[in-house]
Motif scaffolding. Structure first.
Motif, PDB file in Angstrom:
ATOM      1  N   LEU A  19       0.829  -1.203   0.000  1.00 38.49           N
ATOM      2  CA  LEU A  19       0.000   0.000   0.000  1.00 38.49           C
ATOM      3  C   LEU A  19       0.867   1.258   0.000  1.00 38.49           C
ATOM      4  O   LEU A  19       0.597   2.212  -0.726  1.00 38.49           O
ATOM      5  N   LYS A  20       1.939   1.247   0.782  1.00 42.07           N
ATOM      6  CA  LYS A  20       2.860   2.396   0.798  1.00 42.07           C
ATOM      7  C   LYS A  20       3.454   2.631  -0.592  1.00 42.07           C
ATOM      8  O   LYS A  20       3.565   3.769  -1.045  1.00 42.07           O
ATOM      9  N   LEU A  21       3.831   1.539  -1.267  1.00 42.91           N
ATOM     10  CA  LEU A  21       4.422   1.680  -2.601  1.00 42.91           C
ATOM     11  C   LEU A  21       3.418   2.252  -3.593  1.00 42.91           C
ATOM     12  O   LEU A  21       3.754   3.125  -4.395  1.00 42.91           O
ATOM     13  N   ILE A  22       2.183   1.764  -3.528  1.00 39.35           N
ATOM     14  CA  ILE A  22       1.157   2.262  -4.439  1.00 39.35           C
ATOM     15  C   ILE A  22       0.887   3.748  -4.183  1.00 39.35           C
ATOM     16  O   ILE A  22       0.859   4.560  -5.109  1.00 39.35           O
ATOM     17  N   LEU A  23       0.704   4.113  -2.912  1.00 38.82           N
ATOM     18  CA  LEU A  23       0.440   5.513  -2.580  1.00 38.82           C
ATOM     19  C   LEU A  23       1.637   6.400  -2.911  1.00 38.82           C
ATOM     20  O   LEU A  23       1.474   7.536  -3.360  1.00 38.82           O
ATOM     21  N   SER A  24       2.844   5.871  -2.716  1.00 37.65           N
ATOM     22  CA  SER A  24       4.056   6.625  -3.076  1.00 37.65           C
ATOM     23  C   SER A  24       4.073   6.919  -4.566  1.00 37.65           C
ATOM     24  O   SER A  24       4.489   7.999  -4.990  1.00 37.65           O
ATOM     25  N   SER A  25       3.610   5.964  -5.369  1.00 38.58           N
ATOM     26  CA  SER A  25       3.549   6.156  -6.815  1.00 38.58           C
ATOM     27  C   SER A  25       2.598   7.294  -7.176  1.00 38.58           C
ATOM     28  O   SER A  25       2.908   8.134  -8.023  1.00 38.58           O
ATOM     29  N   ILE A  27       1.809   9.829  -5.248  1.00 39.86           N
ATOM     30  CA  ILE A  27       2.434  11.071  -4.799  1.00 39.86           C
ATOM     31  C   ILE A  27       3.551  11.487  -5.745  1.00 39.86           C
ATOM     32  O   ILE A  27       3.654  12.647  -6.130  1.00 39.86           O
ATOM     33  N   GLU A  28       4.381  10.532  -6.141  1.00 37.34           N
ATOM     34  CA  GLU A  28       5.502  10.821  -7.043  1.00 37.34           C
ATOM     35  C   GLU A  28       5.019  11.417  -8.360  1.00 37.34           C
ATOM     36  O   GLU A  28       5.647  12.313  -8.925  1.00 37.34           O
ATOM     37  N   LYS A  29       3.877  10.934  -8.842  1.00 46.23           N
ATOM     38  CA  LYS A  29       3.324  11.417 -10.109  1.00 46.23           C
ATOM     39  C   LYS A  29       2.437  12.647  -9.936  1.00 46.23           C
ATOM     40  O   LYS A  29       1.917  13.182 -10.905  1.00 46.23           O
TER      41      LYS A  29
END
Length: 118
Positions: A19-25, A27-29
């Motif tokens: 979930l952190k990785l998905i949400l980070s993606s 945010i990054e975009k």
């Protein structure tokens, strides 16, 4: 997202990391975060290791709504832009004081509450 673990505890940690990785993606975009469709999803998002990132997600939502540049936020906080970048990085540890300072730059305050365990 699909994940698994050797135990239920391990699977929960793996799910939180995913979930952190998905949400980070998102945010990054610079994308808008998806809305929670159920109360259960909202409860799950606030539990365990995901809770540590909840303040950063709330800060990102505020940042996205206000549409302030990272440079302007850094100036208001009296820090360098790279530190603002880290405040939106779910993989990076940030001190609560820094997150609090960012919220104050938006005219908001951060409130943490303690409740009796169910």
């Amino acid at each position: 997202m699909v994940t698994q673990g050797e135990s239920l505890t391990d699977a929960k940690h793996m799910a939180a990391d995913g979930l952190k990785l998905i949400l980070s993606s998102y945010i990054e975009k610079g994308m808008e975060l998806p809305k929670s469709k159920t109360k259960k999803a909202a409860r799950l998002a606030s539990g365990g290791t995901v809770r540590a990132g909840a303040m950063k997600l709330a800060l990102y939502l505020e940042f996205h709504e206000v549409r302030m540049s990272k440079t302007e936020l850094a100036r208001k906080m009296g820090i360098v832009k790279q530190q603002v970048d880290r405040l939106s990085d779910l993989q990076h540890f940030s001190r609560v004081e820094q997150i609090e300072l960012a919220f104050s730059a938006f005219g908001k305050s951060l409130t943490i509450s303690v409740q009796d365990a169910a």
